[in-house]
Scaffold this motif. Structure first.
Motif, PDB file in Angstrom:
ATOM      1  N   GLY A 122       1.782   1.321   9.873  1.00 51.02           N
ATOM      2  CA  GLY A 122       2.243   2.348   8.803  1.00 51.02           C
ATOM      3  C   GLY A 122       2.717   2.184   7.259  1.00 51.02           C
ATOM      4  O   GLY A 122       3.363   2.936   7.354  1.00 51.02           O
ATOM      5  N   VAL A 123       2.074   1.053   6.351  1.00 55.31           N
ATOM      6  CA  VAL A 123       2.128   1.170   5.631  1.00 55.31           C
ATOM      7  C   VAL A 123       0.424   1.894   5.101  1.00 55.31           C
ATOM      8  O   VAL A 123      -0.260   1.525   5.126  1.00 55.31           O
ATOM      9  N   ASP A 124       1.248   2.422   4.011  1.00 55.33           N
ATOM     10  CA  ASP A 124       0.052   3.482   3.759  1.00 55.33           C
ATOM     11  C   ASP A 124      -1.007   3.481   1.876  1.00 55.33           C
ATOM     12  O   ASP A 124      -0.767   3.538   1.034  1.00 55.33           O
ATOM     13  N   LEU A 125      -1.245   1.462   2.729  1.00 53.06           N
ATOM     14  CA  LEU A 125      -1.698   1.373   1.697  1.00 53.06           C
ATOM     15  C   LEU A 125      -3.354   0.647   2.060  1.00 53.06           C
ATOM     16  O   LEU A 125      -3.306  -0.151   2.832  1.00 53.06           O
ATOM     17  N   LYS A 126      -4.456   0.101   1.288  1.00 53.81           N
ATOM     18  CA  LYS A 126      -5.428  -0.211   1.645  1.00 53.81           C
ATOM     19  C   LYS A 126      -6.765  -0.904   0.673  1.00 53.81           C
ATOM     20  O   LYS A 126      -6.859   0.724  -0.756  1.00 53.81           O
ATOM     21  N   GLY A 127      -7.272  -1.227   0.837  1.00 51.41           N
ATOM     22  CA  GLY A 127      -8.561  -1.998  -0.580  1.00 51.41           C
ATOM     23  C   GLY A 127      -7.703  -2.217  -1.494  1.00 51.41           C
ATOM     24  O   GLY A 127      -7.448  -2.977  -1.725  1.00 51.41           O
ATOM     25  N   ARG A 128      -8.665  -2.378  -3.176  1.00 52.23           N
ATOM     26  CA  ARG A 128      -8.623  -2.516  -3.763  1.00 52.23           C
ATOM     27  C   ARG A 128      -6.498  -2.270  -4.748  1.00 52.23           C
ATOM     28  O   ARG A 128      -7.024  -1.196  -4.777  1.00 52.23           O
ATOM     29  N   ILE A 129      -5.990  -2.837  -5.545  1.00 56.94           N
ATOM     30  CA  ILE A 129      -4.867  -2.246  -5.572  1.00 56.94           C
ATOM     31  C   ILE A 129      -5.712  -1.648  -7.027  1.00 56.94           C
ATOM     32  O   ILE A 129      -6.584  -2.659  -8.417  1.00 56.94           O
ATOM     33  N   PRO A 130      -5.497  -0.886  -7.272  1.00 56.34           N
ATOM     34  CA  PRO A 130      -6.050  -0.134  -8.101  1.00 56.34           C
ATOM     35  C   PRO A 130      -5.747  -0.778 -10.273  1.00 56.34           C
ATOM     36  O   PRO A 130      -4.622  -1.560  -9.879  1.00 56.34           O
ATOM     37  N   ALA A 131      -6.849  -0.388 -11.022  1.00 50.99           N
ATOM     38  CA  ALA A 131      -6.140  -1.664 -12.038  1.00 50.99           C
ATOM     39  C   ALA A 131      -5.020  -1.410 -13.126  1.00 50.99           C
ATOM     40  O   ALA A 131      -4.459  -2.240 -13.297  1.00 50.99           O
TER      41      ALA A 131
END
Length: 723
Positions: free
Chosen positions: A531-540
């Motif tokens: 349920g956490v809508d975060l994935k991949g690289r953290i934007p710079a």
């Protein structure tokens, strides 16, 4: 064919031994217990458990037995061996005796197909297999059954790893039950170890099928090492211990090993000893495999005075002329200690063994005790998650769904696999549906055993009696008696004195503050599944920059100063003056160092324009006073604090794994409107001040909020890294 009566088999065995040790024919002779084990394996096809001290010659037993069995037409010997260092040594030793040995382990995956083909063609006499291979799905299902059917001798080296009563339990070893069950009748089995007390011996024997009513041979010899002179030096603090090492290292015979309890300590000691002109190298679980091999070769060739090592350098490292073993910090188990000191003095008449206990030892013991087998509810939760999945779950996929860190989760799954509750398959893990019982009583007894071992190490360091006899009694050696060589029997051989110059140098090194805090750049996998809508690289534009910490809690410099300040039982209060002074020094070095805002580097971030603190319900005075004083000394405004949202509680944030921590942090932190307004007005990077960081995720989430609120950059500044 029984040719033992006329001595023919004994003569053949001694001839193989001569080739193995490079002696002229007719000049080498097996010890009686070595011969008795070989006779049991070759002539009687029995199972044997050999518990003998390091350097006694256990490898000679299985190499000689292999040569004799192969002459009689038996299949290859399979040796289950725990460490790559041991495998390399074993392959070289086997070649001297004309025995063709190959390995299958994690470092030679490109050779596996070739090795398996050579085994099938009968071209291999000895196959060394790491225990982890036994539970690899392809190896377990495709290779292991064929191997078990063709094996002429099964050898379990370092067999104490089978027992969870022992100091070095490894779940992968429990897979041997399957291989033992699949062996054809009459295939001999040899289990060897140097570190097993009576309880571990009985447990290993039972699990290997060499106990109970079977006709098994158990050979247990005296554990005294006549070449070792044991001693303990109790020095006031870490600086005195470092200074003593620097001044006395060259007084120790030959080359040797300096053991530390943590990676951070190994790196600190290595750096300091090199500054003092000593040729040493670091050897830890974080050392690259190629660098490890180079370090081993340098020690074997006496090109270094010492390896500064964690327990990563342990079982299987074989250097007969190793002249000393020094422990900078006490292991938590006398059995583990006996095993490590047993690296020394195998092929020399005298070797020095010294223990330099430290006040940080107990905190490190407590940490390792805290990662024991998980409580039942977490185990059940993991089984239920696997049972409810339509497909196998990999460790990265399973980790977000259970509150366990990956290393602890993997160990638990291996235990459950052996117990039959789960199974490793291609693609991950599945539940078997088999009933499973949480053996709380056994786990409690094991925990109690660990506590008893810790108490024994306290007593070892303070005893006025013979130290070797003490260790022998801990291993239930019936022949334990005063050695006449240790510092208590024969008098101390070293004083605790160090020169003022060496002590000042050590204090300077340990007082050097500053550890880089690398930012998180990728979100952990599996967050959308919880349920956490975060994935991949953290934007710079949402990342923190590299930060700084005063020190690591696991080091022996600032770690010893910070640990009492940050323990959960410590009272809250303003930042101590010496800690603040050191933080200011870290900031100054940071600013002027490579990539610092005062370095002149065009790629460096701008000078911080303000300070932001993390809200804390456990140490509010500490964090707030640290932020306020840094702002005052740096002539920057204190812009405000990241706050916890209503209902969020930092004291209940899970510390189990990254995904679970991020789920708890999701929506738990907020940038109050006055702070957001101050950030926009400040228009530049800010220092984000907190007491400590463990996983880095709280700093990552806070940095993302600050960047989104208008901060031109986020530079984390914490007192400690909890590693």
């Amino acid at each position: 064919m029984d040719d033992t009566n006329d001595g023919t088999l004994r003569q053949a065995a001694d001839a193989v031994l001569a080739r193995l040790v490079g002696a002229p024919a007719g000049t080498a002779r097996l010890r009686e217990d070595q011969w008795r084990a070989i006779e049991a394996l070759v002539a009687e096809h029995r199972r044997a458990l050999v518990v003998q001290r390091t350097g006694w010659g256990k490898s000679a037993v299985y190499f000689v037995a292999t040569a004799l069995l192969r002459q009689r037409g038996s299949g290859p010997t399979v040796i289950v061996s725990p460490l790559l260092a041991l495998m390399r040594n074993q392959v070289e030793a086997a070649a001297r005796a004309g025995i063709r040995a190959r390995t299958i382990n994690s470092s030679n995956t490109e050779e596996w197909d070739t090795v398996q083909a050579e085994v099938a063609a009968g071209e291999v006499d000895v196959l060394l297999v790491s225990p982890e291979r036994l539970n690899n799905p392809d190896f377990r299902d495709q290779v292991l059954p064929k191997l078990a059917a063709a094996t002429g001798l099964l050898v379990v080296d370092e067999a104490h790893c089978i027992s969870d009563w022992g100091h070095d339990f490894r779940p992968d070893y429990r897979r041997l039950r399957t291989m033992l069950a699949d062996l054809p009748p009459g295939v001999p089995v040899l289990a060897t170890t140097a570190t097993a007390n009576a309880r571990v011996t009985a447990d290993v024997a039972e699990q290997l099928g060499t106990g109970g009513g079977t006709d098994a041979l158990v050979l247990r010899g005296p554990l005294d090492r006549e070449s070792l002179s044991l001693g303990v030096l109790r020095l006031p603090d870490a600086a005195h211990r470092m200074a003593w090492l620097a001044e006395h290292l060259n007084d120790l015979p030959g080359s040797g090993i300096i053991y530390t309890l943590t990676v951070a300590a190994a790196e600190e000691v290595t750096a300091f000893l090199r500054q003092c002109g000593h040729t040493v190298a670091s050897y830890t679980g974080k050392t690259e495999n190629a660098d490890r091999q180079q370090a081993e070769e340098d020690l074997l060739g006496n090109r270094v005075k010492a390896l500064v090592a964690t327990s990563a350098l342990g079982m299987g490292f074989d250097k007969p002329d190793l002249g000393f073993v020094v422990h900078l910090g006490s292991p938590s188990s006398p059995i583990a200690y006996y095993q490590q000191v047993g690296r020394a003095g195998r092929g020399v008449e005298h070797a020095e063994v010294l223990l330099l206990p430290g006040r940080e030892d107990e905190a490190i013991w407590a940490y390792f005790a805290s990662i024991a087998f998980p409580p039942e509810e977490l185990v059940r939760r993991t089984i239920d998650v696997l049972a409810g999945s339509e497909r196998p779950l990999s460790l990265p996929a399973l980790e977000p769904l259970v509150e366990l860190r990956r290393s602890r989760l993997e160990t638990m799954l291996k235990v459950l696999d052996v117990d039959g509750a789960v199974r490793r398959v291609k693609g991950g893990w599945t539940a078997t549906g088999q009933p499973w019982t949480y053996d709380a009583e056994r786990y409690a007894w094991v925990a109690k055993q660990r506590e008893a071992e810790q108490q024994a190490m306290r007593e070892y360091a303070t005893t006025g009696g013979c130290r070797m006899e003490f260790l022998q009694r801990q291993l239930d050696d019936e022949g334990a008696a005063p050695c006449g060589r240790c510092d208590n029997c024969a008098g101390p051989r070293f004083t605790a004195e160090v020169s003022p110059a060496a002590l000042d140098a050590a204090r300077g090194e340990l007082g050097r503050a500053g550890v880089v805090v690398e930012p998180r750049r990728m979100w952990p996998t599996g967050l959308p599944a919880i349920g956490v809508d975060l994935k991949g690289r953290i934007p710079a534009g949402e990342q923190a920059s590299a930060g700084r910490a005063l020190g690591r809690l696991s080091d022996i410099g600032w770690g010893n100063r910070l640990r009492p300040l940050l323990t959960p039982q410590a009272p809250d209060g303003p930042v101590p003056a010496d800690v603040l002074d050191a933080v200011v020094g870290v900031l100054a070095d940071w600013a002027k160092g490579p990539g610092g805002w005062a370095s002149g580097d065009p790629e460096a971030p701008a000078r911080p324009v303000g300070v932001v603190t993390m809200a804390s319900r456990t140490r509010p005075q500490l964090v707030q006073s640290l932020g306020a004083r840094v702002a005052e000394i740096g002539r920057m405004p204190l812009l405000g604090s990241i706050a916890y949202a209503a209902g969020a509680d930092e004291t209940h944030l899970p510390r189990s794994n990254s995904a679970q921590r991020l789920r708890a942090l999701d929506g738990a932190l907020t940038v109050p409107p006055p702070l957001a307004e101050a950030l926009r007005a400040a228009d530049g990077p800010v220092l984000l001040v907190d007491d400590a960081t463990e996983t880095g995720w709280t700093l990552a989430v806070a940095a993302r909020l600050l960047r989104r609120a208008g901060a031109g950059g986020v530079l984390p500044l914490v007192l400690a890294v909890q590693s």
